[in-house]
Design a protein around this motif. Structure first.
Motif, mmCIF file in Angstrom:
data_model
loop_
_atom_site.group_PDB
_atom_site.id
_atom_site.type_symbol
_atom_site.label_atom_id
_atom_site.label_comp_id
_atom_site.label_asym_id
_atom_site.label_seq_id
_atom_site.Cartn_x
_atom_site.Cartn_y
_atom_site.Cartn_z
ATOM 1 N N ARG A 142 -14.412 29.029 -9.352
ATOM 2 C CA ARG A 142 -15.070 29.067 -10.378
ATOM 3 C C ARG A 142 -15.977 30.078 -10.698
ATOM 4 N NH1 ARG A 142 -11.266 26.864 -11.745
ATOM 5 N NH2 ARG A 142 -11.123 24.892 -12.998
ATOM 6 N N GLU A 155 -9.473 29.961 -19.478
ATOM 7 C CA GLU A 155 -8.432 28.909 -19.060
ATOM 8 C C GLU A 155 -9.005 27.685 -19.533
ATOM 9 O OE1 GLU A 155 -7.449 26.470 -14.914
ATOM 10 O OE2 GLU A 155 -8.423 28.541 -14.943
ATOM 11 N N THR A 156 -10.237 27.293 -19.838
ATOM 12 C CA THR A 156 -10.736 25.966 -20.059
ATOM 13 C C THR A 156 -10.630 25.906 -21.655
ATOM 14 O OG1 THR A 156 -12.498 26.231 -18.268
ATOM 15 C CG2 THR A 156 -12.788 24.636 -20.097
ATOM 16 N N THR A 157 -10.699 26.960 -22.320
ATOM 17 C CA THR A 157 -10.801 26.843 -23.681
ATOM 18 C C THR A 157 -9.300 26.831 -24.228
ATOM 19 O OG1 THR A 157 -11.086 29.184 -24.021
ATOM 20 C CG2 THR A 157 -12.877 27.804 -24.019
#
Length: 317
Positions: A98, A145-147
């Motif tokens: 991360r 990636e997260t959104t």
């Protein structure tokens, strides 16, 4: 302290020097008189010993989660469509990493310590610079990636980020390996000098002696994995480990002393016996096994090596 566990043979060859350092964080010999400048020892003064230990701590924080070569390979494997221009992305993965905030902070703390360690400061600064360059790229990719922005832009940003991220991961991997090699050399010299100051027959002496022989064994193993012709060099290193471990196994707890030789220390001796066994398995695989057989044996070697590190860190003396 947690030790890294690479999961494939290619990574094993490139980072085998790393566990030579990991075992040392809990080993802090007393400062000694200054040796000659030619020796390269980095422990003549208390401040130097403290800075060396700070580098060990920082490096272990980096190794705990950040195997950049492995991250790079998994990133490429997880995102094959990035290389296909015009093909919309329906997924995007950076992997388990991360950021590098914690190890970067630890390296910053070590580098700013006033005592100079030329053998480590230069590769330490290079590694810090590589981490500083990588960190914002990682965070940007993780946010993407997260959104799941790739579902909106069809992967346009992923393709824009791809080359800089790959280059930064590769640079971090090379800088990590260079620093690890330098750190291994310095900690090995430190502990060889410390061993000469310890009393034979004590837990501290024999535990450190085993540790030193294991690090020499790891160097031989790496050499064999780099070149199959070097397999024979493992055997004398293995015999030295076996002899040192036998000496450790003869120690008995003094009923009038503090709890220095306890069941955890006995477990350390047993773990080294297991390491001797898996080393012979690895030698056999390298002499005649398949690539997968070597990879499996190498990963087992690392696993048992790391278990021995854990036992060593909990063994008194």
């Amino acid at each position: 302290m947690t030790a890294i566990r690479p999961r494939n043979a290619a990574r094993l060859v490139s980072v085998l020097a790393l566990p030579l350092v990991i075992a040392l964080a809990g080993c802090k010999p007393q400062p000694m008189e200054a040796p000659s400048a030619a020796s390269g020892l980095v422990v003549p003064e208390k401040q130097q010993a403290e800075k060396l230990n700070a580098y060990v701590v920082a490096y272990n924080k980096l190794l705990q989660w950040h195997s950049f070569g492995k991250i790079l390979r998994e990133y490429r494997r997880s995102n094959p469509k990035i290389a296909k221009a015009g093909v919309p992305l329906d997924s995007y993965s950076v992997g388990v990493i991360r950021d590098v905030d914690r190890p970067l902070s630890a390296f910053e703390e070590a580098i700013v310590m006033t005592q100079q360690l030329p053998e480590l400061d230069a590769p330490g600064r290079a590694l810090k610079a590589a981490l500083e360059a990588l960190n914002p790229l990682l965070k940007e990719a993780i946010a993407y990636e997260t959104t799941k922005e790739y579902l909106s832009d069809k992967g346009a940003k992923a393709r824009q980020m791809d080359a800089p991220l790959l280059a930064a991961l590769d640079a971090a991997d090379k800088a990590t390996h260079a620093f690890g090699t330098a750190l291994s050399a310095q900690t090995l010299k430190r502990d060889e000098a410390a061993l000469a100051m310890l009393k034979p027959g004590t837990v501290a002496f024999h535990k450190l002696k085993v540790s030193l022989e294991i690090r020499k064994l790891a160097i031989a193993v790496k050499g064999a994995l780099d070149d199959k012709e070097n397999v024979s060099a493992i055997d004398p290193a293995l015999q030295a480990v076996s002899a040192a471990n036998s000496e450790l196994g003869t120690l008995r707890k003094d009923p009038n002393a503090a709890s220095a030789w306890d069941p955890v220390c006995a477990m350390y001796k047993d773990k080294i016996d297991s390491l001797i066994g898996v080393t012979r398995t690895l030698m056999s695989a390298m002499k005649g096994g398949s690539g997968k057989g070597v990879a499996d044996a190498a990963n087992q070697w690392f696993d048992v090596r790391n278990e021995a590190v854990d036992a060593s860190n909990n063994c008194g003396g």
